[in-house]
Design an enzyme around this catalytic site. Structure first.
Site, PDB file in Angstrom:
ATOM      1  N   ASP A  88       0.864  -1.178   0.000  1.00 10.39           N
ATOM      2  CA  ASP A  88       0.000   0.000   0.000  1.00 10.39           C
ATOM      3  C   ASP A  88       0.903   1.231   0.000  1.00 10.39           C
ATOM      4  O   ASP A  88       2.111   1.138   0.213  1.00 10.39           O
ATOM      5  CB  ASP A  88      -0.959  -0.039   1.199  1.00 10.39           C
ATOM      6  CG  ASP A  88      -2.205   0.802   0.951  1.00 10.39           C
ATOM      7  OD1 ASP A  88      -2.241   1.551  -0.048  1.00 10.39           O
ATOM      8  OD2 ASP A  88      -3.158   0.721   1.758  1.00 10.39           O
ATOM      9  N   ASP A 123      -3.758   7.128  -3.725  1.00 12.28           N
ATOM     10  CA  ASP A 123      -5.121   7.620  -3.954  1.00 12.28           C
ATOM     11  C   ASP A 123      -5.540   8.519  -2.803  1.00 12.28           C
ATOM     12  O   ASP A 123      -4.898   8.544  -1.756  1.00 12.28           O
ATOM     13  CB  ASP A 123      -6.092   6.430  -4.082  1.00 12.28           C
ATOM     14  CG  ASP A 123      -5.991   5.457  -2.915  1.00 12.28           C
ATOM     15  OD1 ASP A 123      -4.853   5.092  -2.539  1.00 12.28           O
ATOM     16  OD2 ASP A 123      -7.026   5.070  -2.358  1.00 12.28           O
ATOM     17  N   CYS A 273     -13.277 -22.659  21.539  1.00 16.07           N
ATOM     18  CA  CYS A 273     -12.672 -22.740  20.212  1.00 16.07           C
ATOM     19  C   CYS A 273     -11.676 -23.885  20.191  1.00 16.07           C
ATOM     20  O   CYS A 273     -10.923 -24.076  21.135  1.00 16.07           O
ATOM     21  CB  CYS A 273     -11.972 -21.438  19.849  1.00 16.07           C
ATOM     22  SG  CYS A 273     -11.234 -21.519  18.210  1.00 16.07           S
ATOM     23  N   CYS A 275      -9.552 -24.339  17.460  1.00 18.31           N
ATOM     24  CA  CYS A 275      -8.595 -24.111  16.376  1.00 18.31           C
ATOM     25  C   CYS A 275      -7.195 -24.510  16.854  1.00 18.31           C
ATOM     26  O   CYS A 275      -6.970 -24.638  18.059  1.00 18.31           O
ATOM     27  CB  CYS A 275      -8.642 -22.650  15.915  1.00 18.31           C
ATOM     28  SG  CYS A 275      -7.686 -21.528  16.945  1.00 18.31           S
ATOM     29  N   CYS A 278      -5.912 -22.434  19.778  1.00 22.50           N
ATOM     30  CA  CYS A 278      -6.607 -22.492  21.073  1.00 22.50           C
ATOM     31  C   CYS A 278      -6.636 -23.892  21.682  1.00 22.50           C
ATOM     32  O   CYS A 278      -6.917 -24.046  22.876  1.00 22.50           O
ATOM     33  CB  CYS A 278      -8.051 -22.028  20.926  1.00 22.50           C
ATOM     34  SG  CYS A 278      -8.234 -20.327  20.399  1.00 22.50           S
TER      35      CYS A 278
END
Ligand code: GUN
Ligand code: ZN
Length: 642
Positions: A88, A123, A273, A275, A278
């Protein structure tokens, strides 16, 4: 170079080729802050299998050690990331902190000098509170800068950012101007405040108006969207790329992302969780972990939530069921539900891109399902194309069992013998018996208990059709069982489906002379239509729609002027297509704009002679824009394959 592999709604699974490899879209690019690597780029690659990341060239340029290193060994080596790197430009810093001390040319050149794959123009971030005049003025500057960046980009790809605050006409204008430039990717910018403030319905208008103006052959990036909650909706609207800084930012202040929102660790009652980050932890043990380690665990947890959701989204796109997933996801927050409702306003635009059929059933998830393009498409087609076999209608109600004519053969026969056409009031609106097997009528599943919206809408659309197409309407249960009229349900169906699919004029051209139907012994369904001795159509058992045979195509071409149903190809493609190879977009010279993805198409040569028939893989506008990819899936034409 970008290529569509699979599509659903405006969503596409794509292949995006860059100088550092191919990216499968939709894809999320984790943001790397070159100063604080919460998760290293190497881990993002090896452990999470991210093939692209995004970092900030403005920060690198303003940090002397990083600048020197990046220019010496290149960005990929400095970050130790072998995949695709997007950078960016400093625009976001100007949004956060005011002016930035760099010019557009300087930052574009700098991005080139460090070996960025996809660099970004400087931009101007159009804030949601800006006036229209202020927004319009700044867009002109962004456009000039984009033009310049495209001139000097060299072998770096360029992000041409669509701005325009919350003004749909300015968004579309900016997008159209960008589409004419030599940019490679189009991020939709200036949307972070909308997402932070849960202004998702405005986000829908911003994305959809940008999509209207953009060139469909370039990937669209939704700048700053990285929460798993919004991904399904954004993908459905045709966003291909995303970036997330939140996975790390949220982790630093103990916020965990879930598919239904974000939770602060201190407010959570349980971890819940499983995952890989975790697993084995409890809420208590995570809270007690030292700050640095805890941040690392939560950042990883957040990344797993994102990667899981993206994988699921891709599966749904492949199965043609992304509407279902999106509708479910949008129930996570009332502001998301507003967004889904707002999307209905763009139904007509989406209809142009929505495939005509899909494998498997369509599930109704709630009244918002009525906003899908299939509803509008079905109604407009029967209003425009349906011609009843008799001028009297007998009404029945959807009893849940489908196709309707198989669920109540005796009732339908009774009214037909008295000269009535059975019409079922279904959640889609009125369904004449002869159309009850076409997609999506027979392939849809609705709850038994109808909601009020469905009752009101299906009744009013039925009333409209009955009024327009019939001179008399009665309740099907009131018709006595004493009729003696003869009718041929299969022939009525064969013609009705053809009108629904190809229109009335094409049907008149197709059905000439003696009509013979080949009916499947197993299912009783129409398989082939023979007209005047020629096999013109085959009906697919799955969606109840036709595949068009070469003899049928010849009749349509003789009767109806081009470009109706045509995809005309250049001479050099003809030998390949005649052998049954697919039509690639670079060989198409003309195409009917009314053809939808998955619709039957007639491939013709420069003299309007039929070369092959097949199914559209893209819309006419996409074919014009894409340099690569299959435009029409051609079938060999031999036999009666479906
Ligand atoms: N990051 C988040 N939003 C924007 C934007 O509008 N422009 C640029 N360049 N980067 C962003
Ligand atoms: Zn977790």
């Amino acid at each position: 170079m970008f290529e569509i592999v699979k599509r659903d709604g405006l969503a596409r699974i794509g292949r995006f080729e860059t100088k550092s490899g191919v990216l499968e879209t939709p894809a999320l690019l984790p943001v790397i802050n070159p100063k604080i690597c919460t998760v290293t780029p190497r881990e993002l690659c090896d452990e999470f299998a991210f093939s692209a990341i995004i970092t900030n060239s403005y920060i690198i340029k303003n940090t002397p050690e990083l600048k020197a290193k990046a220019q010496e060994i290149g960005l990929h080596e400095m970050l130790d990331f072998p995949g695709i790197i997007m950078t960016d430009s400093g625009t976001f810093q100007s949004h956060m902190y005011g002016e930035v001390e760099v010019t557009n040319e300087e930052i574009v050149e700098f991005q080139k000098s460090i070996g960025t794959d996809i660099g970004t123009v400087l931009d101007i971030f159009t804030e949601p509170h800006w006036t229209k005049d202020q927004t319009a003025e700044s867009i002109e500057v962004t456009l000039e800068r984009t033009e310049k960046a495209c001139e000097i980009k060299g072998d770096m790809m360029i992000n041409g950012v669509v701005q325009g605050s919350v003004y749909p006409d300015l968004r579309e204008y900016c997008a159209r101007k960008m589409a004419d430039m030599d940019a490679d990717v189009h991020p939709i910018g200036g949307v972070v405040p909308l997402m932070e403030q849960y202004r998702y319905s405005e986000l829908v208008d911003v994305v959809m108006s940008s999509k209207r103006g953009l060139n469909p052959s370039r990937p669209v990036h939704l700048f700053g969207a990285g929460h798993p909650m919004v991904l399904a909706l954004a993908v459905l609207m045709g966003c291909d790329l995303f970036d997330s800084a939140s996975y790390a930012k949220f982790a630093r202040d103990d916020r965990m992302m879930f598919i239904d929102g974000t939770c602060r660790l201190q407010d959570m009652q349980s971890l819940g969780c499983n995952c890989p980050a975790c697993r084995g932890l409890t809420l208590e043990s995570l809270k007690k972990t030292d700050k640095k380690k805890k941040t690392a665990i939560i950042a990883r947890h957040n990344l797993y939530q994102i990667t899981d959701e993206l994988a699921l989204i891709k599966r749904y796109v492949r199965e043609g069921r992304l509407w279902e997933l999106t509708e479910t996801r949008c129930r996570a927050h009332p502001a998301m539900l507003d967004a889904l409702r707002e999307l209905k306003k763009h139904r007509e635009f989406m209809e142009k891109y929505d495939p005509i059929s899909r494998d498997g059933a369509m599930f109704y998830t709630g009244t918002e399902t009525r906003g899908r393009p299939v509803f509008g498409r079905y109604l407009s087609r029967i209003q425009d194309r349906y011609i009843p076999a008799t001028d009297k209608a007998a009404i029945f109600y959807d009893g849940g069992s489908k196709p309707y004519s198989r669920a109540r053969p005796a009732d339908f026969d009774r009214v037909r013998r008295s000269g009535y056409t059975p019409v079922v009031i279904s959640p889609f609106g009125p369904v004449p018996a002869e159309l009850d097997e076409v997609y999506p009528i027979a392939q849809s599943v609705f709850p038994q208990a109808e909601d009020t919206d469905t009752q009101i809408e299906s009744k009013s659309s039925a009333a409209e059709l009955l009024e327009r197409k019939f001179t008399e309407t009665v309740d099907g249960m009131d018709v006595p069982d004493d009729g003696t009229e003869e009718y041929d349900a299969d022939t009525i169906r064969a013609k009705a489906v053809s009108r629904y699919q190809f229109g009335t004029e094409a049907t008149d051209a197709l059905f000439v002379g003696k009509i013979e139907l080949v009916i499947s012994k197993n299912t009783g369904k129409i398989r082939n239509v023979i007209s005047d001795g020629k096999h013109i159509l085959s009906m697919r058992a799955g969606d109840g729609l036709y595949t068009l045979k070469k003899d049928g195509a010849d009749r349509i071409v003789s009767a109806i002027r081009t470009p109706f149903m045509r995809v005309r190809v250049a001479d050099d493609a003809i030998p390949f297509v005649s052998e049954g190879r697919n039509v690639f977009c670079q060989f198409v010279t003309e195409c009917d704009e009314n053809l939808r993805p998955m619709e039957e198409a007639i491939v013709t040569d420069g003299h309007d002679r039929v070369i092959a028939t097949g199914r559209m893989a893209m819309t006419a506008y996409e074919i014009k824009s894409f340099k690569k990819g299959v435009a029409v899936k051609v079938r060999s034409g031999a036999g009666d394959e479906t």
